[in-house]
Scaffold this motif. Structure first.
Motif, PDB file in Angstrom:
ATOM      1  N   ASP A  54       2.640   2.665   8.539  1.00  0.00           N
ATOM      2  CA  ASP A  54       1.592   1.652   8.622  1.00  0.00           C
ATOM      3  C   ASP A  54       1.892   0.543   7.620  1.00  0.00           C
ATOM      4  N   GLU A  55       1.187  -0.563   7.776  1.00  0.00           N
ATOM      5  CA  GLU A  55       1.445  -1.725   6.931  1.00  0.00           C
ATOM      6  C   GLU A  55       1.093  -1.484   5.470  1.00  0.00           C
ATOM      7  N   GLU A  56       0.185  -0.546   5.219  1.00  0.00           N
ATOM      8  CA  GLU A  56      -0.223  -0.243   3.845  1.00  0.00           C
ATOM      9  C   GLU A  56       0.766   0.666   3.128  1.00  0.00           C
ATOM     10  N   LEU A  57       1.801   1.135   3.843  1.00  0.00           N
ATOM     11  CA  LEU A  57       2.844   2.001   3.278  1.00  0.00           C
ATOM     12  C   LEU A  57       2.261   3.300   2.735  1.00  0.00           C
ATOM     13  N   ASN A  58       1.277   3.821   3.427  1.00  0.00           N
ATOM     14  CA  ASN A  58       0.651   5.069   3.008  1.00  0.00           C
ATOM     15  C   ASN A  58       1.615   6.244   3.125  1.00  0.00           C
ATOM     16  N   ALA A  64       8.006   3.628   6.705  1.00  0.00           N
ATOM     17  CA  ALA A  64       6.546   3.577   6.669  1.00  0.00           C
ATOM     18  C   ALA A  64       5.984   3.771   8.073  1.00  0.00           C
ATOM     19  N   LYS A  94       5.151   7.860  12.485  1.00  0.00           N
ATOM     20  CA  LYS A  94       3.740   7.786  12.852  1.00  0.00           C
ATOM     21  C   LYS A  94       3.349   8.902  13.815  1.00  0.00           C
ATOM     22  N   GLU A 123       9.307  -1.946   4.243  1.00  0.00           N
ATOM     23  CA  GLU A 123       8.344  -2.779   4.960  1.00  0.00           C
ATOM     24  C   GLU A 123       8.137  -2.239   6.371  1.00  0.00           C
ATOM     25  N   ASP A 156       9.857   3.960  12.270  1.00  0.00           N
ATOM     26  CA  ASP A 156       8.472   3.801  11.836  1.00  0.00           C
ATOM     27  C   ASP A 156       7.519   4.515  12.794  1.00  0.00           C
TER      28      ASP A 156
END
Length: 387
Positions: free
Chosen positions: A184-188, A182, A233, A221, A229
């Protein structure tokens, strides 16, 4: 095409890497023996002054970065990369395809100090894969700067996971696990992460035929300090591969074969752009990892007047010279473990125990089948196991 490489794997296996305990000097020797088609560059040094080297290969348009052994005791990916080096020197059509369509940028050992003593962390006791933001370790700086300079389209983040991960619905070890981390925390899911997922779907399609029911999807996560991660990004479609466990393969030589094929499958998907024809749903149908296996499972033992199962796991620690490990066994569960499996199962109506069974304490008992000892531990050490 992938199956043909699998069937002839022994012809490309780097036989100088026989177990997990090779050191930096061995890797440097192997890198220095690569032919002129491979460009070698020292990017920097570890805390203790060991070189961190980049190997560049291929003349294609698509840039792919592969890095291994950020954790010094996670060596399976490194072995697979040297198998890949050998394969790329062959006359196989896929080797030619990769050379023409891709540029590979490979860091085979990011944490040479950790590898020297076979520990996860570097010599500062820093987990390099939790050092993306602070960059207190020189190894993290090298890796981060490498990606920034290359700006790869795809990245392969090569790791090992503990052998107690299993695959949901199979009760088998997760011998390989995949993940598009992922960002971001929203798992977009953006285009970058989506492309990583589609490549993984291609990889799973190939590998599930060779290693059925042994491949899982790792937890996604978001970890803000991790390289995978953050590379995702930054716009590099990042593919995590984790090597887990496989029965009687303590040095991961069988796993290494499948790991190499997984990397090759991913490279084939990228080189041919077959991932662009893949359906995203095929990523999400990969079964998830869970923990439903033990190293040792004993069924049908009477303790305190009730019949229970006993789950035993070992912790693997490096020896003082970093060239082997020792295992310490402890009791990790007692009760109804009928929903679990193990690398070694013991079940017989004539089983009995001599010794003490205490939860979370070292194994210290003798297991008998009738009047014959079939398994025994002393203070967490395995003394005897009947084959």
């Amino acid at each position: 095409m992938i199956k043909s490489v699998f069937d002839t794997y022994e012809t490309v296996k780097e036989k100088r890497l026989k177990d997990r305990f090779f050191k930096h000097n061995t890797i440097v020797d192997l890198v220095n023996q690569l032919p002129a088609d491979f460009e070698i560059k020292e990017l920097g040094q570890s805390v203790k002054g060991k070189s961190i080297n980049l190997v560049k290969y291929g003349n294609g348009f698509t840039k792919i970065m592969l890095w291994s052994q950020m954790h010094g005791d996670e060596a399976t990916g490194t072995m697979a990369l040297f198998d890949l080096f050998n394969f790329l020197q062959s006359n196989h059509p896929l080797a030619q395809l990769i050379s023409e369509k891709c540029q590979l940028f490979i860091l085979p050992m990011v944490n040479p100090d950790g590898a020297e003593v076979f520990t996860r962390r570097n010599s500062q006791q820093i987990d390099i894969n939790r050092d993306f933001l602070k960059e207190v370790s020189p190894e993290a700086k090298v890796l981060k700067q490498c990606r920034a300079a290359i700006k790869p389209d795809f990245g392969f983040n090569l790791h090992d996971q503990v052998t107690l991960w299993s695959v949901t619905g199979t009760l088998k070890p997760a011998t390989l696990s995949f993940l598009a981390p992922a960002f971001d925390e929203e798992l977009n899911i953006n285009e970058t992460r989506k492309n990583a997922m589609l490549v993984i779907a291609d990889m799973f399609s190939d590998l599930d035929q060779l290693l059925p029911k042994h491949i899982g999807l790792f937890d996604d996560e978001f970890e803000p300090r991790a390289f995978g991660d953050n590379f995702q990004k930054a716009g590099t479609s990042t593919i995590l591969i984790e090597a887990g466990g496989y029965t009687n393969d303590y040095e991961k030589q069988e796993i290494r074969k499948h790991y190499f094929i997984a990397i090759l499958s991913g490279l084939f998907s990228i080189a041919t752009k077959s991932y662009s024809q893949q359906d995203l749903k095929n990523y999400f149908v990969i079964p998830k990892n869970n923990k439903q296996i033990f190293h040792v499972l004993i069924h049908g033992i009477v303790l305190d007047g009730i019949e229970v199962s006993i789950g035993i796991n070992y912790e693997e620690c490096p020896s003082s010279n970093g060239c082997s490990t020792f295992k310490t066994y402890s009791i990790q569960d007692i009760g109804d473990l009928s929903f679990c499996d193990a690398y070694q199962n013991y079940s017989s109506p004539s089983l009995s125990l001599n010794g003490n069974i205490t939860l979370y304490q070292p194994a210290n008992f003798e297991l008998l089948d009738g009047d014959k000892t079939i398994l025994s531990f002393e203070n967490g050490n395995l003394l005897f196991k009947k084959d």
